[in-house]
Design a protein around this motif. Sequence first.
Motif, short mmCIF file in Angstrom:
data_model
loop_
_atom_site.label_atom_id
_atom_site.label_comp_id
_atom_site.label_asym_id
_atom_site.label_seq_id
_atom_site.Cartn_x
_atom_site.Cartn_y
_atom_site.Cartn_z
N SER B 127 0.84 -1.21 0.00
CA SER B 127 0.00 0.00 0.00
C SER B 127 0.86 1.24 0.00
O SER B 127 0.54 2.23 -0.67
CB SER B 127 -0.90 0.05 1.24
OG SER B 127 -1.40 -1.19 1.52
N GLY B 149 -13.86 7.92 -10.12
CA GLY B 149 -13.54 7.23 -8.88
C GLY B 149 -12.05 7.23 -8.58
O GLY B 149 -11.24 7.60 -9.42
N PRO B 150 -11.72 6.81 -7.37
CA PRO B 150 -10.32 6.78 -6.96
C PRO B 150 -9.53 5.74 -7.77
O PRO B 150 -10.11 4.77 -8.25
CB PRO B 150 -10.38 6.41 -5.48
CG PRO B 150 -11.67 5.67 -5.34
CD PRO B 150 -12.61 6.28 -6.33
N ARG B 153 -8.30 1.33 -4.54
CA ARG B 153 -9.07 1.14 -3.30
C ARG B 153 -8.18 0.42 -2.31
O ARG B 153 -8.00 -0.79 -2.36
CB ARG B 153 -10.33 0.32 -3.58
CG ARG B 153 -11.44 1.13 -4.23
CD ARG B 153 -12.77 0.46 -4.02
NE ARG B 153 -12.72 -0.94 -4.41
CZ ARG B 153 -13.08 -1.38 -5.61
NH1 ARG B 153 -13.54 -0.55 -6.51
NH2 ARG B 153 -13.00 -2.65 -5.90
N TYR B 154 -7.61 1.19 -1.36
CA TYR B 154 -6.61 0.60 -0.46
C TYR B 154 -7.20 -0.47 0.44
O TYR B 154 -6.53 -1.43 0.80
CB TYR B 154 -5.94 1.69 0.36
CG TYR B 154 -5.01 2.52 -0.48
CD1 TYR B 154 -3.76 2.02 -0.82
CD2 TYR B 154 -5.40 3.74 -0.98
CE1 TYR B 154 -2.92 2.75 -1.62
CE2 TYR B 154 -4.57 4.48 -1.79
CZ TYR B 154 -3.32 3.99 -2.10
OH TYR B 154 -2.50 4.68 -2.90
N ASP B 156 -9.13 -2.70 -0.32
CA ASP B 156 -9.11 -3.99 -1.01
C ASP B 156 -7.76 -4.68 -0.92
O ASP B 156 -7.68 -5.91 -0.92
CB ASP B 156 -9.49 -3.80 -2.47
CG ASP B 156 -11.00 -3.71 -2.64
OD1 ASP B 156 -11.68 -3.70 -1.59
OD2 ASP B 156 -11.47 -3.65 -3.78
N VAL B 241 -9.30 -4.01 -5.79
CA VAL B 241 -8.45 -2.83 -5.89
C VAL B 241 -8.85 -1.88 -7.01
O VAL B 241 -8.99 -0.69 -6.80
CB VAL B 241 -6.97 -3.22 -6.04
CG1 VAL B 241 -6.11 -1.97 -6.00
CG2 VAL B 241 -6.55 -4.19 -4.95
N VAL B 244 -13.94 -0.89 -10.37
CA VAL B 244 -14.82 -0.09 -9.53
C VAL B 244 -16.25 -0.58 -9.55
O VAL B 244 -16.93 -0.58 -8.54
CB VAL B 244 -14.77 1.38 -9.97
CG1 VAL B 244 -15.47 2.26 -8.94
CG2 VAL B 244 -13.35 1.83 -10.18
N ALA B 247 -17.29 -3.98 -7.02
CA ALA B 247 -16.58 -4.12 -5.76
C ALA B 247 -17.02 -5.43 -5.11
O ALA B 247 -18.18 -5.82 -5.21
CB ALA B 247 -16.88 -2.95 -4.84
#
Lengths: 297, 280
Positions: B127, B149-150, B153-154, B156, B241, B244, B247
Amino acid sequence: MNTPAIRIKNLTKDFSVGMRGVKLRAVDDLCLEVGDNEIFGLLGPNGSGKSTTIKIILGLLEASTGTCEIYGKPSKQVDARRSVGFLPEAPYFYRYLTGRELVRYYARMCMVPRAKIDAAVNSVVELVGMTEAADRRVGTYSKGMLQRIGLAQSLVHDPQLVMLDEPTAGVDPLGSAAIADIVRELKRRGKTVLLSSHLLAQIEGLCDRVAILHRGKLVREGRVDDLVEEKDAESLVVEGLSAEGRAAVEATIQAQGGILARIEKPRLSLDAYFLKEVHQRESEHAAQQVKTGSQKS
Amino acid sequence: MSLLNSFTRIRLIAGTTFLEAVRQKFFNSLLIISIALVASSTFFQQFDFGTGELKFITDFGFGALFFFGSILSITATTQLFFNEIENRTALTMLAKPVYKLEFLAGKFLGAHLLMLSFSLVITLVLSGILYWREAALLARLGEDVLLDGPLVRYGDVFVFGFLQWIKFGILAAITLFVASFSNTNLYTIIVSFFVLIICQLQYIARDAYSGMEAGLERFLVMGLGLIFPNFQLFNIGDQLVFDVEQALPLTTVLRLAVYGLIYTCAFILLAQVNFRRREI
Ligand SMILES: Nc1ncnc2c1ncn2[C@@H]1O[C@H](COP(=O)(O)OP(=O)(O)OP(=O)(O)O)[C@@H](O)[C@H]1O
Ligand SMILES: [Mg+2]
C-alpha cells in the motif's frame, strides 16, 4: 496419603521395529510401587527400559499391556500429571529462550498463579545454582547447565512427585552432590522422587529403595541397606593401634568366638575425596575474591 | 475454568512458537526478500505504464505475497513442529498437564500468527508503494484521472491480504496434518507442496465432474474436490483494488473466511487423531 505415589502393575511395552512388525520388548511384566514421600531409584544397564518406564508413567507412551497409576489416577489421564515434575534424559529446551524465560514458561503452563511466578522462578533458579547464567539463551548452555535448568523447570510448580531421568548425567561431581542435596530437601518437604541412573555410587547414599531392571525385567527391588549389607559381618575402624595391640585384639576376637574375616585399609571414596579437595579450593578462591574485591574498593 | 486454562495454555504455546519463529533467521530473511521484491516492482516505472503501472505493481505484490507466503507457511509450520519433536521439547511439554490438542492448536496458532505478521507487513509495504506511485502519477497526469472514482481502493489491498492469510491458515493446518504422520522434515514439506498444487488446480477436477455422468467415477472426483479445499476461490485479486463497478461484496469475503475456517479446523482435528497415537 496412603495411596502409593506410583503403582505399576504387569506393565509390558513392545516397540515395533523394522518392517515386518518385529517386536522389541522394552519393558517386561513389570510390577512396582513407589510409596509417598520416598526416594526411589530405578537402576539398570543401558537399554534396560528405565526411560521407557518413566515415559509410560507420564503417559507419554502407551503401555502394550498392564496399568500404571499416579496417586491412584491412571497415567493416561492428563489430570494425573497435575502435580508431577519431569526432567527428561539428555534434555534440550527451547534454545532461543533465556533460562529464566524457559522456567517461567513452564511455570505458566503448569498454571502457577501470576502473583507467585516471579518468586517461584527465582527460587528454583537459585536452588539449582543457575542465577548467573539465567539471562543467557539456553542455546549457549553447556550440558551440565542444561541439566540444571531442566531440574529447575521440573520443580518450579512445586510438584508432589518428581521424576528425574538421569539427573546427574553430564553434571560435575559438585553439581551431582548439589542435586543429591536438592533431592533430600524434597523428601524433607514431603515430596516423592523417582530417579533413574547408572551412577551407583551416587544413588547408594540417596535412595530409600531401589529397583534393578535388566532387559525390561525387574531383577531386584528393596531397601538399599537390605540389598547391600553383609548381614553377618561388622567392621571396626581403628586408629593408632600398635602391633602388639592388634595381636591382642585378634586374640580377643578369637577368644570370643569370632572370626577375623579380613583386614582392610579404610578408603575415602574418590567422590568424597574430590568433593573435599574442590570445596577447599572453592572456599580459598572465594576468600581471595573477597580480598581483591575489598582492596579494589 | 478448565476451558479458560486450556485457552491460556494454547495462547502460551502459540506465543512461544511465534517467538521461536521470529528469533530465527529464516523468517526474517524471507520477509526481507519479499519486501525487496515488492519494492523492486517500482523499477518498472521508467516504462511509463500510465495508470497501468499501479495495476502492475499490485499484481506483482499479490504474486509475491502468495508465492513467499505459501513457502513460508509450509516450511515454518514444518520446522516449528519438527523442532519440537527432534529437540524433545514436546516430551517436556506433554509431560505437563497439557492435552495433545492444546499442543497442536498452540503450534498452529503460532504459525498462523507468523503468517499474519508476514501478510500484514507485505500488504503495508504494497500500500505504501501504491500510495507513493499514485501521488507521482497524479502530479504527472493531473487530477483528471480521478473523474471516475479513486485510482486505488486501499481497503481492497488489505482484504486480499486477509483472504490470503486465511488461505495460509488452511495450508498450515494441512502441513500440520502431514507432519502428524510423517517422520521427517523433508517428506512433510514435499507432500505439503504437492497438496498445495492440488488445491490450486482443484477447480479442474470440479470442471471435470460437472461434465461427467453420474457413477462411481464422478463420485470419486467429487469426493476429491471436497477433501482438498479449492484455493482458486481465494484468487480474487483481479476483482479487487481497481474494478470499480464490481466491488467485492462483504458477504463473499465472509463466506470465504468461514470456508477457510472450516477446512482449517477439520485438518487440525485430523492431525490430532494421528498425533494422539504417535509415539514421541
Ligand atoms: N521409540 C522407540 N522405538 C523403538 N525402540 C525403542 C524406542 N524407545 C526405546 N526403545 C528400545 O527400548 C529399550 C529400552 O530403552 P530405554 O530408553 O528405556 O533404556 P534405558 O534403560 O533408559 O537406557 P539408558 O540407560 O541408555 O538411558 C531399548 O532397547 C531401546 O532400543
Ligand atoms: Mg534412559
